[in-house]
Structures are given as C-alpha cells and as structure tokens.
Design an enzyme around this catalytic site. Structure first.
Site, PDB file in Angstrom:
ATOM      1  N   ASN A 112      43.138  39.369  30.657  1.00 41.03           N
ATOM      2  CA  ASN A 112      42.624  39.911  31.918  1.00 41.03           C
ATOM      3  C   ASN A 112      43.195  39.088  33.058  1.00 41.03           C
ATOM      4  O   ASN A 112      43.275  37.858  32.960  1.00 41.03           O
ATOM      5  CB  ASN A 112      41.088  39.802  31.923  1.00 41.03           C
ATOM      6  N   THR A 113      43.584  39.741  34.127  1.00 41.28           N
ATOM      7  CA  THR A 113      44.012  39.015  35.314  1.00 41.28           C
ATOM      8  C   THR A 113      42.892  39.049  36.351  1.00 41.28           C
ATOM      9  O   THR A 113      42.309  40.097  36.634  1.00 41.28           O
ATOM     10  CB  THR A 113      45.359  39.530  35.868  1.00 41.28           C
ATOM     11  N   HIS A 114      42.593  37.851  36.876  1.00 44.93           N
ATOM     12  CA  HIS A 114      41.434  37.661  37.751  1.00 44.93           C
ATOM     13  C   HIS A 114      41.906  37.014  39.057  1.00 44.93           C
ATOM     14  O   HIS A 114      42.653  36.028  39.015  1.00 44.93           O
ATOM     15  CB  HIS A 114      40.420  36.763  37.027  1.00 44.93           C
TER      16      HIS A 114
HETATM   17  C1  GAR Z   1      43.730  42.397  41.083  1.00 44.18           C
HETATM   18  O1  GAR Z   1      43.742  41.426  42.084  1.00 44.18           O
HETATM   19  C2  GAR Z   1      42.924  41.924  39.898  1.00 44.18           C
HETATM   20  O2  GAR Z   1      43.006  40.562  39.672  1.00 44.18           O
HETATM   21  C3  GAR Z   1      41.530  42.298  40.324  1.00 44.18           C
HETATM   22  O3  GAR Z   1      41.668  43.570  40.889  1.00 44.18           O
HETATM   23  C4  GAR Z   1      42.955  43.644  41.517  1.00 44.18           C
HETATM   24  C5  GAR Z   1      43.617  44.922  41.055  1.00 44.18           C
HETATM   25  O4  GAR Z   1      44.718  45.265  41.830  1.00 44.18           O
HETATM   26  N1  GAR Z   1      40.641  42.297  39.196  1.00 44.18           N
HETATM   27  C6  GAR Z   1      39.388  41.883  39.256  1.00 44.18           C
HETATM   28  O5  GAR Z   1      38.850  41.511  40.294  1.00 44.18           O
HETATM   29  C7  GAR Z   1      38.650  41.911  37.945  1.00 44.18           C
HETATM   30  N2  GAR Z   1      37.486  41.088  38.002  1.00 44.18           N
HETATM   31  P1  GAR Z   1      45.659  46.460  41.398  1.00 44.18           P
HETATM   32  O6  GAR Z   1      44.763  47.661  41.055  1.00 44.18           O
HETATM   33  O7  GAR Z   1      46.501  46.724  42.604  1.00 44.18           O
HETATM   34  O8  GAR Z   1      46.473  46.017  40.226  1.00 44.18           O
END
Ligand code: GAR
Length: 205
Positions: A112-114
């Site tokens: 997961n990317t956070h």
């Molecule tokens: C990203 O910054 C990711 O880390 C975050 O949502 C964004 C998605 O951007 N995720 C979270 O906050 C999960 N807890 P994207 O839809 O443009 O890839």
C-alpha cells in the site's frame, strides 16, 4: 516473492489513479518486469477506472454497500483479486482497509502506498495531519500490508519539504509527485528482484 519474468500486478484504486497511471506507463517498458493484469475499485465513476479502461484492462468494482457485511465484502474482494492470480497486489489510493480474509488469501503479496512518513500520520488524512502538526518534512511510504492501519513493514519512503504557504492540496500534490516515482521504482524492484521480510526489515533480492 518469487521473481517471475513478468510479475502480474492487480492494482486497487478509489480515486484519480495517478499512481496507477505511473505504474501503467512504467509497465510499457518490457524491461520493467511487471504488468498490470487487472484494476479493482470500491466505487465506480472514478478517473482511475477510466484510466484502466483506456489501457484496455479488465476492471471490477466491489462496493461495501453491495454486501450485507464487511466480512462478505472482504471475501468478495479477495475472490476478485485472486481470480487474476497476482504476484503482487498494489493498493494505490485504495481508501478502504482490507480485512482478515483478504490478508489470509494474499498476505505478503499486498503493498500500500500512504501519503505520509510512517509511523507518523496513519489513516486517510495523512497530508492534512502532517500540515496541522507543523512538521517541516513529510512524504510517502510504501509498505507491505498487515492487519493494522498503515503499520506494515516499510518497503520504501520518500521525503518532501513542507512549505510555509502549503495548504492540504498543494502539499498532497507535491507528495504525489515523489510518491509516484517511489512507487514505480520499488514495485519494479520487487517484481524483478523479489524481496524478503525479516524482523520487519524489507530487503530486495
Ligand atoms: C495517494 O497519495 C495515496 O498515497 C493516497 O491517496 C492518493 C491517491 O492518489 N492513499 C491514501 O491516503 C490511503 N490511505 P491517486 O488516486 O492519484 O493515485
């Protein structure tokens, strides 16, 4: 993780999908070592699914509201993901916690990317929480998912400076620029080299 010559990625999304797009672009290079085989979401009508459609990829949507319990949703999500036989499942802006059944089926293969530097600011409001706390640097963390909230072993992190005039949107956008690079680099290494986890330490190779 084994190192198949072309690792199969299933990507789960909830929003705009710029991290998904970065992976799709990277997978265009045969040397990258991975390909996205399906994209799943917990909601429809999002740009991330449109990106998957444009790339000609199979998609699936499993909304929590379609199921009578969170456990049933979790099982259905796990079934849908497992059907694509992924080597790695990438949660890229997926705004739901996966549950015990999902992890039992796929544990060790889910990252997961956070948008924060773990262990600071877990949860869904990482950039806002970092801004409110007044930290001078924040960033993003790629981790192997465990049963906690953003607590799993860290695969990679990137650091971003908080500017005096940042608001949540400008800060999150700057984080996402660095986050996409980190994600593409780390997922590529996981695919090409494999990885091990010992005492929470994630090592490639
Ligand atoms: C990203 O910054 C990711 O880390 C975050 O949502 C964004 C998605 O951007 N995720 C979270 O906050 C999960 N807890 P994207 O839809 O443009 O890839």
């Amino acid at each position: 993780m084994a190192t198949p010559s072309n690792a199969r990625l299933v990507v789960l999304v909830s929003g705009s999908g710029t991290n998904l797009q970065a992976l799709l672009d990277a997978c265009g290079d045969p040397e990258y070592g991975a390909r996205v085989v399906a994209v799943g979401a917990d909601r429809d009508g999002i740009e991330a699914l449109a990106r998957a459609d444009r790339a000609g990829l199979p998609t699936f949507v499993r909304k929590l509201s379609q199921f009578s319990s969170r456990e049933q949703w979790d099982r259905a999500l796990a079934d849908s993901v497992a059907a694509f036989d992924p080597d790695l499942v990438v949660l890229a802006g997926f705004m739901k916690l996966v549950g015990p059944d999902f992890l039992a089926r796929l544990e060790g293969r889910v990252v997961n990317t956070h948008p924060a530097l773990s262990p600071s600011f877990p949860g869904t409001t990482g950039p806002a929480d970092a801004l409110a706390y007044g930290v001078k640097v924040t960033g993003a963390t790629l981790f192997v998912v465990d049963s906690g909230v953003d607590t799993g072993p860290v695969v990679a992190q990137c650091v971003v400076t908080v500017e005096d005039d940042d608001d949540v949107d400008t800060l999150h956008e700057r984080i996402k620029v660095a986050e996409r690079r980190m994600l593409v680099d780390a997922v590529g290494r996981m695919a090409r080299e494999g990885f091990t986890i010992t005492d929470r330490k994630v090592r490639f190779g």
